[in-house]
Enzyme design. Structure first.
Site, PDB file in Angstrom:
ATOM      1  N   LYS A 134     -22.408   2.250   7.715  1.00 51.41           N
ATOM      2  CA  LYS A 134     -22.771   1.635   6.443  1.00 51.41           C
ATOM      3  C   LYS A 134     -24.226   1.949   6.143  1.00 51.41           C
ATOM      4  O   LYS A 134     -25.087   1.739   7.013  1.00 51.41           O
ATOM      5  CB  LYS A 134     -22.600   0.117   6.546  1.00 51.41           C
ATOM      6  CG  LYS A 134     -21.173  -0.299   6.434  1.00 51.41           C
ATOM      7  CD  LYS A 134     -20.815  -0.402   4.963  1.00 51.41           C
ATOM      8  CE  LYS A 134     -19.370  -0.767   4.789  1.00 51.41           C
ATOM      9  NZ  LYS A 134     -18.899  -0.520   3.421  1.00 51.41           N
ATOM     10  N   ASP A 162     -21.175   5.226   4.073  1.00 48.95           N
ATOM     11  CA  ASP A 162     -20.687   4.457   2.924  1.00 48.95           C
ATOM     12  C   ASP A 162     -21.834   3.662   2.341  1.00 48.95           C
ATOM     13  O   ASP A 162     -22.384   2.785   3.007  1.00 48.95           O
ATOM     14  CB  ASP A 162     -19.560   3.514   3.368  1.00 48.95           C
ATOM     15  CG  ASP A 162     -18.853   2.873   2.188  1.00 48.95           C
ATOM     16  OD1 ASP A 162     -19.296   3.075   1.034  1.00 48.95           O
ATOM     17  OD2 ASP A 162     -17.858   2.165   2.419  1.00 48.95           O
ATOM     18  N   GLU A 191     -19.478   7.876   1.039  1.00 50.29           N
ATOM     19  CA  GLU A 191     -18.718   7.190  -0.016  1.00 50.29           C
ATOM     20  C   GLU A 191     -19.677   6.619  -1.051  1.00 50.29           C
ATOM     21  O   GLU A 191     -20.608   5.894  -0.700  1.00 50.29           O
ATOM     22  CB  GLU A 191     -17.912   6.017   0.576  1.00 50.29           C
ATOM     23  CG  GLU A 191     -16.808   6.436   1.514  1.00 50.29           C
ATOM     24  CD  GLU A 191     -16.149   5.240   2.201  1.00 50.29           C
ATOM     25  OE1 GLU A 191     -16.052   4.151   1.608  1.00 50.29           O
ATOM     26  OE2 GLU A 191     -15.733   5.424   3.358  1.00 50.29           O
ATOM     27  N   ASP A 214     -14.402   5.905  -3.577  1.00 45.16           N
ATOM     28  CA  ASP A 214     -13.697   4.716  -3.069  1.00 45.16           C
ATOM     29  C   ASP A 214     -13.565   3.726  -4.233  1.00 45.16           C
ATOM     30  O   ASP A 214     -12.507   3.654  -4.880  1.00 45.16           O
ATOM     31  CB  ASP A 214     -14.496   4.113  -1.892  1.00 45.16           C
ATOM     32  CG  ASP A 214     -13.901   2.823  -1.347  1.00 45.16           C
ATOM     33  OD1 ASP A 214     -12.894   2.348  -1.899  1.00 45.16           O
ATOM     34  OD2 ASP A 214     -14.440   2.257  -0.373  1.00 45.16           O
ATOM     35  N   LYS A 236      -7.354   2.500  -0.159  1.00 51.20           N
ATOM     36  CA  LYS A 236      -7.166   1.189   0.474  1.00 51.20           C
ATOM     37  C   LYS A 236      -5.895   0.590  -0.122  1.00 51.20           C
ATOM     38  O   LYS A 236      -5.916   0.035  -1.227  1.00 51.20           O
ATOM     39  CB  LYS A 236      -8.357   0.289   0.167  1.00 51.20           C
ATOM     40  CG  LYS A 236      -9.678   0.721   0.805  1.00 51.20           C
ATOM     41  CD  LYS A 236     -10.751  -0.300   0.479  1.00 51.20           C
ATOM     42  CE  LYS A 236     -11.953  -0.193   1.393  1.00 51.20           C
ATOM     43  NZ  LYS A 236     -12.792   0.963   1.115  1.00 51.20           N
TER      44      LYS A 236
HETATM   45  O1  164 Z   1     -13.241   2.612   5.798  1.00 52.02           O
HETATM   46  C1  164 Z   1     -13.375   2.184   6.964  1.00 52.02           C
HETATM   47  O2  164 Z   1     -13.560   2.946   7.935  1.00 52.02           O
HETATM   48  C2  164 Z   1     -13.315   0.721   7.259  1.00 52.02           C
HETATM   49  C3  164 Z   1     -13.203  -0.182   6.068  1.00 52.02           C
HETATM   50  C4  164 Z   1     -14.487  -0.344   5.297  1.00 52.02           C
HETATM   51  O3  164 Z   1     -15.476   0.277   5.588  1.00 52.02           O
HETATM   52  C5  164 Z   1     -14.513  -1.251   4.183  1.00 52.02           C
HETATM   53  C6  164 Z   1     -13.462  -2.089   3.968  1.00 52.02           C
HETATM   54  C7  164 Z   1     -13.534  -3.081   2.984  1.00 52.02           C
HETATM   55  C8  164 Z   1     -14.678  -3.282   2.273  1.00 52.02           C
HETATM   56  C9  164 Z   1     -15.916  -2.566   2.552  1.00 52.02           C
HETATM   57  O4  164 Z   1     -16.824  -3.353   3.241  1.00 52.02           O
HETATM   58  C10 164 Z   1     -15.707  -1.251   3.290  1.00 52.02           C
HETATM   59  C11 164 Z   1     -15.729  -0.119   2.260  1.00 52.02           C
HETATM   60  O5  164 Z   1     -16.397  -0.271   1.231  1.00 52.02           O
HETATM   61  O6  164 Z   1     -15.116   0.918   2.423  1.00 52.02           O
HETATM   62 MG    MG Z   2     -16.230   2.319   0.800  1.00 52.53          MG
END
Ligand code: 164
Ligand code: MG
Length: 321
Positions: A134, A162, A191, A214, A236
């Protein structure tokens, strides 16, 4: 005879899980269980606060109406709400034996804070070393240094980053400036670096760092289109809708030569194991983004392999039907 049950659940989160500037103290959701003859199917409906457009209450109303109509012998349309459509379509797919059992339990380890914790995990990781970090939560310069440090220390590491649209173009440039140009190709993608898609596109062009969409997938004008610098889309399913819609999105991405990464919306272990099966089925060549179980303090009904977290059984849940 058809039986349908809907359970409501709540699992405490690990301290310090922050989503869209809000602390998420518990993860709340529904499980649906469908039975017909000897066949059984489960699905999870857990809208993610700050990310899903629907609330859990709205999803619950839609799921209960659907489950009652199905139990009474009907063939109701799936609800429009993405989380409800996803969970119910998974339960139906299991019931009809249409969701393959083989699963991809590899997950790109997720690092939200201390990079030191990541080193140990990556050392032990067999095969392809891919991690997700992150960025955008701290100073862009610190993010750049962390990325440099990790890529320098582990020569076969690929990083997914991300930023959740945190950066202005200037901040994104400050980040890029700190990443040694020779390491940039090992950033598999970042991302959504910037607040707007155009700024993110410009960042990719100027820095040579690939990007992934995303948040953009949930915008009305989004299309799956090959563009320079756009390497991947993060899908997702809880935010997308039915399994059918997930399949269509994966196919649309692949048709454009774009990598599709099946990713978690912080589902329970039941939902995560289904996502691991969906990933093995639809995106067998891509490591899914599913390393979110450890943000929670317990598993639910089905276990994630090798997880030490306690597992709640359905007897401990509140039936709603
Ligand atoms: O994508 C991944 O490896 C794990 C999931 C992840 O990072 C996320 C899941 C849900 C919300 C966010 O905080 C985050 C994202 O933004 O992609
Ligand atoms: Mg993301």
């Amino acid at each position: 005879m058809r039986h349908a049950q809907v359970y409501r659940w709540q699992i405490p989160m690990d301290a310090g899980v922050v989503l869209r500037e809000r602390r998420l103290k518990t993860r709340d959701g529904l499980l649906v269980q469908l039975r017909q003859g000897d066949a059984e199917g489960w699905g999870e409906i857990s809208p993610l606060p700050g990310f899903s457009e629907e609330t859990l209450e709205q999803a619950q109303t839609a799921v209960l109406a659907w489950a009652n109509a199905w139990r009474d012998g009907g063939n109701p349309d799936l609800p429009q709400l993405p989380s409800a459509a996803f969970g119910l379509s998974c339960a139906l797919a299991e019931l009809h034996d249409e969701l393959p059992q083989a699963a991809d339990y590899r997950a790109a380890p997720l690092c939200t804070g201390d990079p030191d914790e990541l080193f140990a995990v990556l050392e032990a990781m067999p095969g392809e070393k891919v991690a997700k970090v992150k960025v955008g939560l701290w100073e862009a310069v610190r993010d750049g240094m962390v990325v440099n440090l990790l890529l320098e220390a582990i020569p076969d590491l690929q990083l997914r980053l991300d930023a959740n649209r945190a950066w202005t173009p200037l901040k994104a440039q400050q980040f890029a400036k700190y990443v040694d140009p020779q390491y940039r190709p090992r950033i598999a993608f970042i991302e959504e670096p910037c607040r707007t898609r155009n700024d993110s596109r410009a960042f990719a062009q100027q820095t040579g760092i690939a990007i992934a969409w995303d948040e953009s997938l949930r915008e009305a004008d989004f299309t799956f289109t090959a563009e320079p610098g756009v390497k991947a889309v993060v899908i997702k399913p809880t935010l997308t809708g039915s399994l059918q819609k997930v399949r269509e999105q994966v196919a649309a991405a692949h048709a454009q030569g774009i990598t599709a990464v099946i990713s978690s919306s912080i589902e329970s272990s039941l939902g995560l194991t289904q996502l691991a099966r969906i990933a093995a089925w639809l995106t067998p060549d891509t490591l899914p983004g599913l390393d979110t179980l450890n943000l929670m303090q317990a598993q639910l009904i089905r276990r994630w392999p090798n997880s030490q977290l306690p597992c709640l059984s359905c007897e401990s849940l509140d039936p709603l039907v």
